[in-house]
Design a protein around this motif. Structure first.
Motif, short mmCIF file in Angstrom:
data_model
loop_
_atom_site.label_atom_id
_atom_site.label_comp_id
_atom_site.label_asym_id
_atom_site.label_seq_id
_atom_site.Cartn_x
_atom_site.Cartn_y
_atom_site.Cartn_z
N LYS A 87 0.84 -1.19 0.00
CA LYS A 87 0.00 0.00 0.00
C LYS A 87 0.88 1.25 0.00
O LYS A 87 2.02 1.22 0.48
CB LYS A 87 -0.90 0.03 1.24
N PRO A 88 0.37 2.38 -0.51
CA PRO A 88 1.14 3.63 -0.43
C PRO A 88 1.52 3.94 1.02
O PRO A 88 0.70 3.85 1.93
CB PRO A 88 0.17 4.67 -0.98
N GLY A 89 2.78 4.29 1.20
CA GLY A 89 3.28 4.59 2.54
C GLY A 89 3.90 3.42 3.26
O GLY A 89 4.53 3.60 4.31
N ASP A 90 3.77 2.19 2.73
CA ASP A 90 4.45 1.04 3.34
C ASP A 90 5.96 1.25 3.27
O ASP A 90 6.48 1.84 2.32
CB ASP A 90 4.08 -0.25 2.61
N ILE A 91 6.65 0.75 4.28
CA ILE A 91 8.09 0.94 4.41
C ILE A 91 8.82 -0.40 4.33
O ILE A 91 8.39 -1.38 4.95
CB ILE A 91 8.42 1.62 5.76
N ILE A 92 9.90 -0.42 3.59
CA ILE A 92 10.78 -1.59 3.52
C ILE A 92 12.19 -1.12 3.88
O ILE A 92 12.80 -0.31 3.17
CB ILE A 92 10.80 -2.22 2.12
N SER A 93 12.72 -1.61 5.00
CA SER A 93 14.09 -1.30 5.39
C SER A 93 14.98 -2.42 4.88
O SER A 93 14.79 -3.60 5.20
CB SER A 93 14.19 -1.18 6.92
N THR A 94 15.97 -2.08 4.05
CA THR A 94 16.59 -3.06 3.17
C THR A 94 17.78 -3.82 3.74
O THR A 94 18.32 -4.70 3.07
CB THR A 94 17.03 -2.37 1.86
N GLY A 95 18.19 -3.51 4.96
CA GLY A 95 19.30 -4.25 5.56
C GLY A 95 20.51 -3.36 5.79
O GLY A 95 20.71 -2.35 5.10
N THR A 96 21.33 -3.75 6.76
CA THR A 96 22.43 -2.90 7.18
C THR A 96 23.73 -3.25 6.47
O THR A 96 23.78 -4.12 5.60
CB THR A 96 22.59 -2.98 8.71
N VAL A 97 24.80 -2.55 6.87
CA VAL A 97 26.14 -2.78 6.34
C VAL A 97 27.06 -3.13 7.50
O VAL A 97 26.66 -3.11 8.66
CB VAL A 97 26.66 -1.53 5.58
N GLY A 98 28.29 -3.44 7.19
CA GLY A 98 29.20 -3.96 8.20
C GLY A 98 29.82 -2.88 9.08
O GLY A 98 29.71 -1.68 8.82
N PRO A 99 30.48 -3.32 10.16
CA PRO A 99 31.16 -2.39 11.07
C PRO A 99 32.50 -1.93 10.51
O PRO A 99 33.05 -2.54 9.60
CB PRO A 99 31.35 -3.24 12.33
N VAL A 100 32.99 -0.83 11.07
CA VAL A 100 34.30 -0.30 10.72
C VAL A 100 35.28 -0.77 11.79
O VAL A 100 35.06 -0.55 12.99
CB VAL A 100 34.28 1.24 10.65
N GLU A 101 36.37 -1.43 11.40
CA GLU A 101 37.35 -1.91 12.37
C GLU A 101 37.92 -0.74 13.18
O GLU A 101 38.09 0.36 12.64
CB GLU A 101 38.49 -2.64 11.64
N PRO A 102 38.17 -0.95 14.46
CA PRO A 102 38.16 -2.22 15.20
C PRO A 102 36.80 -2.59 15.78
O PRO A 102 36.70 -3.54 16.53
CB PRO A 102 39.15 -1.94 16.33
N TRP A 103 35.75 -1.85 15.42
CA TRP A 103 34.43 -2.14 15.96
C TRP A 103 33.87 -3.42 15.35
O TRP A 103 34.18 -3.77 14.20
CB TRP A 103 33.47 -0.98 15.65
N THR A 104 33.06 -4.10 16.12
CA THR A 104 32.24 -5.21 15.62
C THR A 104 30.80 -4.88 16.00
O THR A 104 30.54 -4.01 16.83
CB THR A 104 32.63 -6.55 16.25
N MET A 105 29.86 -5.59 15.41
CA MET A 105 28.46 -5.34 15.74
C MET A 105 28.17 -5.64 17.20
O MET A 105 27.19 -5.14 17.76
CB MET A 105 27.54 -6.14 14.82
N ALA A 106 29.03 -6.44 17.83
CA ALA A 106 28.83 -6.80 19.23
C ALA A 106 29.48 -5.82 20.21
O ALA A 106 29.24 -5.90 21.40
CB ALA A 106 29.36 -8.21 19.49
N THR A 107 30.29 -4.90 19.71
CA THR A 107 30.98 -3.97 20.62
C THR A 107 30.44 -2.54 20.53
O THR A 107 30.82 -1.69 21.33
CB THR A 107 32.49 -3.95 20.36
N ILE A 108 29.59 -2.26 19.57
CA ILE A 108 28.98 -0.93 19.48
C ILE A 108 27.83 -0.90 20.47
O ILE A 108 26.74 -1.41 20.21
CB ILE A 108 28.47 -0.64 18.06
#
Length: 329
Positions: free
Chosen positions: A278-299
């Motif tokens: 329907k008009p106005g529906d939202i699709i969030s398409t997925g994320t990107v990776g972390p920048v070293e030395p960060w990991t997704m578990a340390t942010i």
């Protein structure tokens, strides 16, 4: 065109159009009313205060917005009175472009880095979950972090549907897009690992591990979005957008939608086979990776605090203050 929802000085919500290199906002409703007074060829249209409603109004709304866009370009705004309804972007309260979608989809594991090494079924397809509209806040609103362990950002590009449809062919899918915006799909990672799962013991002796994102993805304020909703003619291609996130001065995420496993057209088509869009529906398409030395578990937004910034080249930037809420589970 770049649309936003903002608060007028009198407290009313309104739809604005980015102008003067996005330094200013043109208030669509009063400018268009003034244009109609002197140009009888313009259609009878009254801008609503909801962008979703405007999207539903279709071609008539777009034509009216184009007329305003022409009227505020260069010196035209001074000659036709439009300048009286142009306000600075800085210091104006900006809301999320659309905060009342009928459907809000978020695509899971859509980055080759995680997808390629995952154990998958034969002929795997895109996996997704739904988010609640109550998660959605504006691009400068405070994000409240619950007391549930590590919570991290996930910068994502969102698609906002303009023309609805069911079982949309992939080759026509992008024709159904109204625009694109910046979104951060905040995620309580520790909660997903430690509490939001159950392991079922089956009658045949096997076990099945189940987890559901109803809570760890859906706390209020977990979806800051904005500031602009950008039409495809001015937006980056949805499969070539550059995404970045910062936590205070630390660059914590970087990548492009070119790294996605499933592209925008495929996602729209695939979702439409199960759900009439329907008009106005939202699709969030997925994320990107972390920048070293960060990991997704340390942010860790709650532990570090400060300000979370999210940016997509061509779509704009958000800066959301972080508030850790002790005891919020």
């Amino acid at each position: 065109m770049k649309f936003c929802r903002f608060q007028r000085k009198n407290g009313q919500k309104a739809i604005g159009l980015g102008c003067n290199d996005d330094r200013d906002i043109a208030d669509l409703a009063p400018i268009y009313e003034k244009l109609k007074e002197t140009d009888p060829s313009l259609e009878a249209y009254l801008f609503p205060n909801s962008l979703k409603t405007m999207i539903e109004d279709g071609d008539l709304a777009i034509a009216a917005a184009r007329a305003v866009q022409r009227a505020v370009e260069g010196e035209a705004a001074d000659s036709n009175g439009a300048s009286a309804h142009i306000i600075p972007f800085a210091g104006t309260h900006i809301f999320a472009p659309v905060d009342d979608p009928q459907k809000f989809f978020a695509i899971a594991i859509n980055r080759h880095g995680g997808w390629d090494t995952a154990v998958k079924p034969d002929n795997p397809h895109a996996t997704y979950f739904t988010k609640l509209p109550s998660c959605i806040v504006g691009p400068a609103d405070t994000v409240r972090i619950p007391d549930v362990g590590q919570v991290g950002p996930e910068i994502e590009l969102v698609i906002v549907i303009g023309k609805g449809g069911y079982d949309i062919p992939e080759e026509k899918a992008l024709d159904h897009v109204f625009g694109y915006a910046v979104h951060n799909d905040i995620t309580a990672h520790d909660m997903r690992k430690k509490t939001e799962w159950i392991r079922m013991n089956r009658a045949d002796g096997s076990q099945e591990h189940l987890t559901y994102p109803g809570r760890y993805k859906n706390f209020d304020t977990f979806s800051p979005m904005g500031p602009w909703l950008v039409t495809p003619d001015e937006a980056p291609h949805p499969d070539e957008a550059v995404l970045d996130a910062w936590l205070n001065d630390d660059h914590v995420q970087h990548g492009t939608t070119a790294e996605h496993v499933f592209n925008a057209a495929h996602l729209i088509s695939y979702l439409s086979r199960a759900h009439a869009l329907k008009p106005g529906d939202i699709i969030s398409t997925g994320t990107v990776g972390p920048v070293e030395p960060w990991t997704m578990a340390t942010i860790d937004l709650g532990k570090i605090g400060g300000t979370m910034r999210s940016s997509i080249e061509g779509l704009g930037s958000m800066a959301n203050p972080i508030e850790f809420v002790p005891g919020l589970k």
